[in-house]
Scaffold this motif. Structure first.
Motif, mmCIF file in Angstrom:
data_model
loop_
_atom_site.group_PDB
_atom_site.id
_atom_site.type_symbol
_atom_site.label_atom_id
_atom_site.label_comp_id
_atom_site.label_asym_id
_atom_site.label_seq_id
_atom_site.Cartn_x
_atom_site.Cartn_y
_atom_site.Cartn_z
ATOM 1 N N ARG A 167 0.086 12.697 2.427
ATOM 2 C CA ARG A 167 1.022 11.358 2.589
ATOM 3 C C ARG A 167 1.375 11.089 3.903
ATOM 4 N NH1 ARG A 167 3.242 7.913 -1.497
ATOM 5 N NH2 ARG A 167 4.566 6.488 -0.647
ATOM 6 N N LEU A 168 1.373 9.903 4.633
ATOM 7 C CA LEU A 168 1.608 9.610 5.711
ATOM 8 C C LEU A 168 3.045 9.236 5.586
ATOM 9 C CD1 LEU A 168 -1.246 7.427 7.090
ATOM 10 C CD2 LEU A 168 -0.576 9.788 7.826
ATOM 11 N N LEU B 290 -6.300 2.739 6.066
ATOM 12 C CA LEU B 290 -5.093 2.089 6.018
ATOM 13 C C LEU B 290 -4.913 0.986 7.222
ATOM 14 C CD1 LEU B 290 -2.592 1.905 4.194
ATOM 15 C CD2 LEU B 290 -1.368 3.217 6.106
ATOM 16 N N TRP C 52 -5.761 7.224 7.718
ATOM 17 C CA TRP C 52 -5.107 6.405 8.792
ATOM 18 C C TRP C 52 -6.106 5.345 8.951
ATOM 19 C CZ3 TRP C 52 -1.196 3.613 9.843
ATOM 20 C CH2 TRP C 52 -1.174 3.084 11.149
ATOM 21 N N ALA D 135 4.589 5.282 10.138
ATOM 22 C CA ALA D 135 3.302 4.415 9.992
ATOM 23 C C ALA D 135 3.757 2.852 10.221
ATOM 24 C CB ALA D 135 2.785 4.623 8.683
ATOM 25 N N LEU E 4 4.870 -0.924 2.713
ATOM 26 C CA LEU E 4 4.729 0.580 2.624
ATOM 27 C C LEU E 4 5.651 1.228 1.441
ATOM 28 C CD1 LEU E 4 3.824 1.981 6.140
ATOM 29 C CD2 LEU E 4 2.100 1.140 4.219
ATOM 30 N N CYS F 98 6.373 6.940 6.001
ATOM 31 C CA CYS F 98 6.370 5.820 5.713
ATOM 32 C C CYS F 98 6.748 4.879 7.348
ATOM 33 C CB CYS F 98 7.305 5.097 4.635
ATOM 34 S SG CYS F 98 7.800 3.498 4.732
ATOM 35 N N THR G 230 0.844 -1.099 0.033
ATOM 36 C CA THR G 230 -0.081 0.024 0.122
ATOM 37 C C THR G 230 0.911 1.221 -0.005
ATOM 38 O OG1 THR G 230 -0.007 -0.068 2.402
ATOM 39 C CG2 THR G 230 -1.936 -1.181 1.226
ATOM 40 N N SER G 231 0.339 2.393 -0.668
ATOM 41 C CA SER G 231 1.063 3.480 -0.308
ATOM 42 C C SER G 231 0.353 4.365 0.562
ATOM 43 C CB SER G 231 1.027 4.424 -1.782
ATOM 44 O OG SER G 231 1.975 3.991 -2.703
ATOM 45 N N PRO G 232 1.031 5.034 1.525
ATOM 46 C CA PRO G 232 0.207 5.800 2.634
ATOM 47 C C PRO G 232 -0.106 7.315 2.062
ATOM 48 C CG PRO G 232 2.563 5.970 3.007
ATOM 49 C CD PRO G 232 2.534 4.920 1.859
ATOM 50 N N GLN G 233 -0.541 7.413 0.942
ATOM 51 C CA GLN G 233 -1.344 8.456 0.457
ATOM 52 C C GLN G 233 -2.444 8.240 -0.135
ATOM 53 O OE1 GLN G 233 1.560 9.281 -3.052
ATOM 54 N NE2 GLN G 233 -0.304 8.974 -4.208
ATOM 55 N N THR H 233 -5.328 8.444 1.280
ATOM 56 C CA THR H 233 -6.160 7.389 2.064
ATOM 57 C C THR H 233 -6.006 8.121 3.464
ATOM 58 O OG1 THR H 233 -6.128 5.127 2.910
ATOM 59 C CG2 THR H 233 -4.059 5.911 2.799
#
Length: 308
Positions: free
Chosen positions: A51-52, A17, A14, A57, A35, A54, A7-10, A12
């Motif tokens: 974007r979180l 995710l 939290w 997260a 990630l 990495c 997954t990309s933490p963008q 989205t």
């Protein structure tokens, strides 16, 4: 072949995710979750897209899961000094109970590097820096108490990384990238896992052969390096599974399915069912998760470990 997701933490939230990762933790078909590591939105998204970060997260996901191995695909080594990254990685390995996969690459994103004033460098400089970073990481994360290193990019004097990671001799190092002259040579020398990014199967085949040739040059058994491929989930589980099987026929040990936002746990069971279906039959029980390897190898040199 074994299976994982990325997954990309963008693009989205939290909670979304987290919900997907928690659901995947209960589906044993997926042995690991990954990630991507960037500071700016990628893949053509609006630059203002949140974007979180990495590694922060990843630490939270380590606490929110109990079975999944988890890692980065990949961390550009120029983002964080490798001594800092080693301490981060050791901490995440401890927090996760020894489940970290340390994915690293030479770096490529000029836009975000320029924005933060982080020097990306020429291709040659990136390759030199990347090889040094792999040496620093494996040394600091190994059981040896201190590391002294003198290179063109990094210098360490009696440096420590405490506590050490739980995995021995260190969490498996996953090298991402297809550069034939340098990146794949670095993978042959230091990696326990090599990852082929999104791309055609012909590219995987060629890179695999180049990697094996580099292994032959240094006398390393190529079977000690796990081979994985990334493939984007098309939304059709059967189509994604067919692509995974094609890569398996070319020697890929692990298929990492890149999921697309919006993230929802509902995508996981149909995908798991398709990935494990054989000749039209439904899976009756999931495969066991991977064992943690503990056989030692020489830090900074070719590994004698079995594939992770």
């Amino acid at each position: 072949m074994r299976f994982a997701f990325k997954t990309s933490p963008q693009s989205t939230s939290w909670p979304d995710l987290l919900a997907l990762w928690r659901a995947a933790d209960a589906i044993e078909v997926f042995e690991s979750g990954w990630l991507s590591d960037h500071f700016h939105a990628t893949h053509g998204a609006d630059p203002a897209t949140p974007r979180l970060e990495c590694w922060t997260a990843l630490a939270a996901l380590a606490q929110a899961t109990s079975r999944l191995r988890l890692g980065t695909l990949v961390t550009g080594v120029h983002y964080r000094h490798p001594a800092v990254l080693a301490n981060m990685a050791a901490t995440v390995d401890v927090l996760s109970g020894g489940r970290l996969e340390l994915g690293v690459g030479a770096g490529w994103n000029a836009e975000e590097s320029d924005a933060y004033g982080i020097r990306l460098g020429t291709p040659g400089e990136r390759s030199d820096r990347f090889e040094e970073a792999c040496r620093v990481l494996t040394a600091l994360l190994s059981p040896q108490p201190t590391t002294t290193f003198e290179g063109a990019h990094y210098r360490l004097t009696d440096a420590r990384c405490e506590p050490k990671p739980l995995q021995r001799p260190h969490p498996p190092l996953c090298v991402g990238g297809n550069g034939e002259k340098r990146t794949l040579r670095t993978a042959a020398r230091y990696a326990q896992h090599w990852n082929y990014d999104l791309g055609p199967i012909e590219g995987f085949r060629r890179a695999r052969d180049v990697l094996h040739a580099h292994c032959a040059d240094i006398g390393r058994d190529p079977a000690t390096i796990r081979l994985s491929c990334q493939l984007r989930h098309t939304g059709d589980p059967a189509e994604t599974a067919a692509t995974a099987r094609a890569f398996a026929e070319e020697g890929a040990d692990l298929a990492i399915v890149y999921l697309t936002p919006p993230y929802t746990p509902a995508v996981l069971e149909p995908l798991a069912e398709a990935l494990t279906r054989r000749e039209g039959t439904r899976r009756s029980s999931p495969p066991a998760g991977p064992a943690v390897r503990t056989r030692p190898h020489t830090p900074g040199g070719p590994s004698c470990c079995p594939p992770w």
